[in-house]
Scaffold this active site. Sequence first.
Site, PDB file in Angstrom:
ATOM      1  N   HIS A  56       0.745  -1.147   0.112  1.00 44.25           N
ATOM      2  CA  HIS A  56       0.120  -0.106  -0.039  1.00 44.25           C
ATOM      3  C   HIS A  56       0.743   1.555   0.022  1.00 44.25           C
ATOM      4  O   HIS A  56       1.205   1.790   0.998  1.00 44.25           O
ATOM      5  CB  HIS A  56      -0.855   0.068   1.061  1.00 44.25           C
ATOM      6  CG  HIS A  56      -2.088   1.046   1.130  1.00 44.25           C
ATOM      7  ND1 HIS A  56      -3.093   0.963   1.837  1.00 44.25           N
ATOM      8  CD2 HIS A  56      -2.234   2.090   0.397  1.00 44.25           C
ATOM      9  CE1 HIS A  56      -3.676   1.846   1.575  1.00 44.25           C
ATOM     10  NE2 HIS A  56      -3.257   2.785   0.874  1.00 44.25           N
ATOM     11  N   LEU A  59       2.488   6.341  -5.023  1.00 44.30           N
ATOM     12  CA  LEU A  59       3.676   6.758  -5.674  1.00 44.30           C
ATOM     13  C   LEU A  59       3.550   7.955  -6.741  1.00 44.30           C
ATOM     14  O   LEU A  59       4.280   8.620  -7.254  1.00 44.30           O
ATOM     15  CB  LEU A  59       4.617   5.627  -6.314  1.00 44.30           C
ATOM     16  CG  LEU A  59       4.898   4.440  -5.388  1.00 44.30           C
ATOM     17  CD1 LEU A  59       5.727   3.329  -6.240  1.00 44.30           C
ATOM     18  CD2 LEU A  59       5.755   4.804  -4.199  1.00 44.30           C
ATOM     19  N   ARG A  60       1.958   8.420  -6.866  1.00 47.21           N
ATOM     20  CA  ARG A  60       1.599   9.475  -7.335  1.00 47.21           C
ATOM     21  C   ARG A  60       1.858   9.627  -9.139  1.00 47.21           C
ATOM     22  O   ARG A  60       1.559  10.706  -9.512  1.00 47.21           O
ATOM     23  CB  ARG A  60       2.136  10.638  -6.797  1.00 47.21           C
ATOM     24  CG  ARG A  60       2.198  10.783  -5.242  1.00 47.21           C
ATOM     25  CD  ARG A  60       0.838  10.947  -4.873  1.00 47.21           C
ATOM     26  NE  ARG A  60       0.628  11.166  -3.465  1.00 47.21           N
ATOM     27  CZ  ARG A  60      -0.465  10.762  -2.813  1.00 47.21           C
ATOM     28  NH1 ARG A  60      -1.501  10.255  -3.321  1.00 47.21           N
ATOM     29  NH2 ARG A  60      -0.687  11.216  -1.595  1.00 47.21           N
ATOM     30  N   ASP A 148      -8.570   2.858  -3.737  1.00 52.55           N
ATOM     31  CA  ASP A 148      -8.012   3.329  -2.440  1.00 52.55           C
ATOM     32  C   ASP A 148      -8.089   4.879  -2.591  1.00 52.55           C
ATOM     33  O   ASP A 148      -7.387   5.270  -3.255  1.00 52.55           O
ATOM     34  CB  ASP A 148      -6.716   2.673  -2.072  1.00 52.55           C
ATOM     35  CG  ASP A 148      -6.082   3.393  -0.629  1.00 52.55           C
ATOM     36  OD1 ASP A 148      -6.695   2.970   0.243  1.00 52.55           O
ATOM     37  OD2 ASP A 148      -5.489   3.951  -0.799  1.00 52.55           O
ATOM     38  N   HIS A 228      -5.831  -0.161   5.864  1.00 57.77           N
ATOM     39  CA  HIS A 228      -5.560   0.596   7.065  1.00 57.77           C
ATOM     40  C   HIS A 228      -6.720   0.944   7.937  1.00 57.77           C
ATOM     41  O   HIS A 228      -7.619   1.780   8.022  1.00 57.77           O
ATOM     42  CB  HIS A 228      -5.372   2.172   6.507  1.00 57.77           C
ATOM     43  CG  HIS A 228      -6.084   2.711   5.384  1.00 57.77           C
ATOM     44  ND1 HIS A 228      -7.314   2.756   5.212  1.00 57.77           N
ATOM     45  CD2 HIS A 228      -5.930   3.380   4.233  1.00 57.77           C
ATOM     46  CE1 HIS A 228      -7.935   3.079   4.108  1.00 57.77           C
ATOM     47  NE2 HIS A 228      -6.856   3.470   3.483  1.00 57.77           N
ATOM     48  N   ASP A 301       0.708   3.091   3.655  1.00 60.87           N
ATOM     49  CA  ASP A 301      -0.146   3.961   3.188  1.00 60.87           C
ATOM     50  C   ASP A 301       0.913   5.233   2.843  1.00 60.87           C
ATOM     51  O   ASP A 301       0.270   6.457   3.286  1.00 60.87           O
ATOM     52  CB  ASP A 301      -1.275   4.249   4.015  1.00 60.87           C
ATOM     53  CG  ASP A 301      -2.212   5.139   3.490  1.00 60.87           C
ATOM     54  OD1 ASP A 301      -2.267   5.202   2.220  1.00 60.87           O
ATOM     55  OD2 ASP A 301      -3.274   5.652   4.175  1.00 60.87           O
ATOM     56  N   HIS A 305       2.989  14.458  -0.136  1.00 60.38           N
ATOM     57  CA  HIS A 305       2.374  15.710  -0.835  1.00 60.38           C
ATOM     58  C   HIS A 305       3.575  16.671  -0.667  1.00 60.38           C
ATOM     59  O   HIS A 305       4.300  16.402   0.063  1.00 60.38           O
ATOM     60  CB  HIS A 305       1.212  16.200   0.040  1.00 60.38           C
ATOM     61  CG  HIS A 305       0.199  15.424  -0.072  1.00 60.38           C
ATOM     62  ND1 HIS A 305      -0.710  15.067  -1.138  1.00 60.38           N
ATOM     63  CD2 HIS A 305      -0.507  14.509   0.824  1.00 60.38           C
ATOM     64  CE1 HIS A 305      -1.990  14.364  -0.747  1.00 60.38           C
ATOM     65  NE2 HIS A 305      -1.518  13.801   0.202  1.00 60.38           N
TER      66      HIS A 305
END
Lengths: 419, 333
Positions: A56, A59-60, A148, A228, A301, A305
């Site tokens: 989980h 990696l954007r 997710d 999560h 998770d 950002h």
Amino acid sequence: MRICIKNGILLDGGKEEKADLYLKDGIIEGLNLGGEVDETYDAIGNIVTPALIDLHAHLREPGQEAKEDLRSGLSAAAAGGYGTVISMANTSPPVDDPDVVASLIAKAEAIGQARLRPAATLSKGLKGEELTDFAALKDAGAVMITDDGIPVVDSHLMRRACEYAAELGLVIQTHSEEPTLRKDGVMNEGVVSQRLGLPGNPVEAESIMIFRDCELALMTGARVHIAHITTERGMKVVEWFKEQGAPVTGEVTPNHLTLTDEVLSNFDPICKVAPPLRTEADRLYLRDAVKRGVVDNIGTDHAPHTRAEKDQDMLNAPFGIANIEVSFPLCYTTLVANNEMSLSNLLELYQAKAAAVMGWDAPSLAVGQAADIVVIDINTEKAVDASQFKSKAKFSPWEGLGLKGWPVATFVRGQKVFS
Amino acid sequence: MTSTQSIPSNIEVQAEAQTEVQALKHKHLLDLQDWTKDEFLQFFNTTDAMADVMKRTIKKVPALQGKTIATLFFENSTRTKLSFERAARAQSADVVSFAAGSSSLSKGESIKDTLLTIDAMQVDAYVVRHVSSGVPHQLTRWTDASIINAGDGRRSHPTQALLDAYTFRQEFNGFDDSGGFEGKKIAIVGDILHSRVARSNIKIWTELGAKVVLCGPRMLLPEELERKNVTLTNSVAEAVEGAHAVMALRMQQERMAGGLLPSLQEYSERYQVNDEMIKLAHDDCIVMHPGPMNREVEISSELADGERSVIEQQVANGVPVRMAVFYSLLVGK
């Protein structure tokens, strides 16, 4: 390419042995073989064990490369001791197209850090309306189906997704929060949220949705993985369904094992995460569940950002904590170093049990296995210094905290990718 | 040009005030959580000195001459912003104003960048209002100037609570050691859930020895706020009974959308503070409202305009209270 990792303490599924481990051409060649090598790594006093698995991580890529990209994310994963990472699909655009899945895998292989096993979205465009092409996505290399980041509101859609995933042998991972009850909550609802004057997200938003998702797993026979879990009530629902033989598994994160809603008292959105940090009672229950063995994996998770995004106010800052480089040391320090559980039981949650969630073989140090290895220093205490992160998110809720259990070298495909 | 008799001496005010504000060591006014009873009482004495200034012919002292105060209102406000600006100018500070609507914030600039931009202009204190709780706390990380909270989210509105308590002290002649608060009962009626005024008032009244009753429909009355000397009730009659002060809170129309209220009509029938209800209160009970009012919703016009009402006095007291805040935070530091 032949590498010797010498003098380490090999830890493999509970078996412990002092030996020199030889890696050759991407696979494990054997123990104490001797002979010429291209490279020797001295692991004296350290643990040598199969590289960790993260089911989980965000990696954007594609589309949010300011937060993270495959190179930074997979390098960060390797630095965190991971050899394999499942990337979440809530990118921009979302990963709902087989070509995108294939290109992500190709790019990750070219980068050569931790291995990438992408998840694909459950619904087209993450809209929660129509199913994606599960079979084509699977053929392209997607290993998990999940929206997710965005809970699937439509229970009918979730039922059909479960049925199709069961047919194809795919794992459905769920972000189980009932969004109409969560509403505009930015943190756990309770004494702290009332004191801080921030909109709360009640425990029941999680437990209600976990209940629905477990019911659908039982109804359809689909392998449903609850991502999560953050609450005692949510965890108990999963335990109850497991007792009935429902094909459900459950994940907890280092965030919820180490932090509570109290940390938001300083109004730093760095600790704003979804689902939210809960109370101390919840945290203790989750730790207990880990120790009792009813948790299947510790997933990071990892949710990076930009600093600018996190410098917004508590209502507008995005949810997510970047932690892939500190996940293992955090859990090692708070669970193993203080003797609450054994190292091999903790490692299971990153190795055999994590693999079992996906239906994969347990990673091992046996001859012929993939040479994905992590060397862990369990003796040296080192403070978290986020400025040294390979992740693009160079800030951390645990900044300055002294931890043990740091990965000091990671080998993937028989090559050293981090040390 | 000036007549020494009608112009107050700055030195005089400073001397008067300084003896009273010694204990107010705070750099910022983020909330009232770490204020002690003595600090509140001393602060009221400082406010008395400021109120005297406002009674003079020329309502201006040079106490903050050369200081620059910036108002950063990320959320709309009329009276609070005006009151702060009036208070700053009455002490000869320079005031620069930032309002979200007319600013680059609408172009996507972050609160941090907004602050840093204004900070480059050498500001001594910021007066901040924001829809999100905690923004004043966040700003302290990025500037050396003092931060004064003019209302953040649902959390805190310290100057409103200070002026509410100051008004009560005036009415109950609380110029003794206790400030007149000991054993008194105050009822706060309305949307407690979303109210920063209620949260700040809970702190100040309980610290000063009064009992607080919070009243509203269950949906707007979070049980987590209950504690020592703070009780919760859904009955206005129960809340108002024997109270020395009743404060009605503004009921926002948009609450109905979230299922938090059935209708304003049903709300006013069950929760309006009016003449009939106030009969149950203490004989000397005062009626307060932080404004702006929805007449005939949370409060009847009759009561709002009646002799128990101190609503206009609250507004008037806002200026000396905010003068005292500036003075306490900025002078002599």
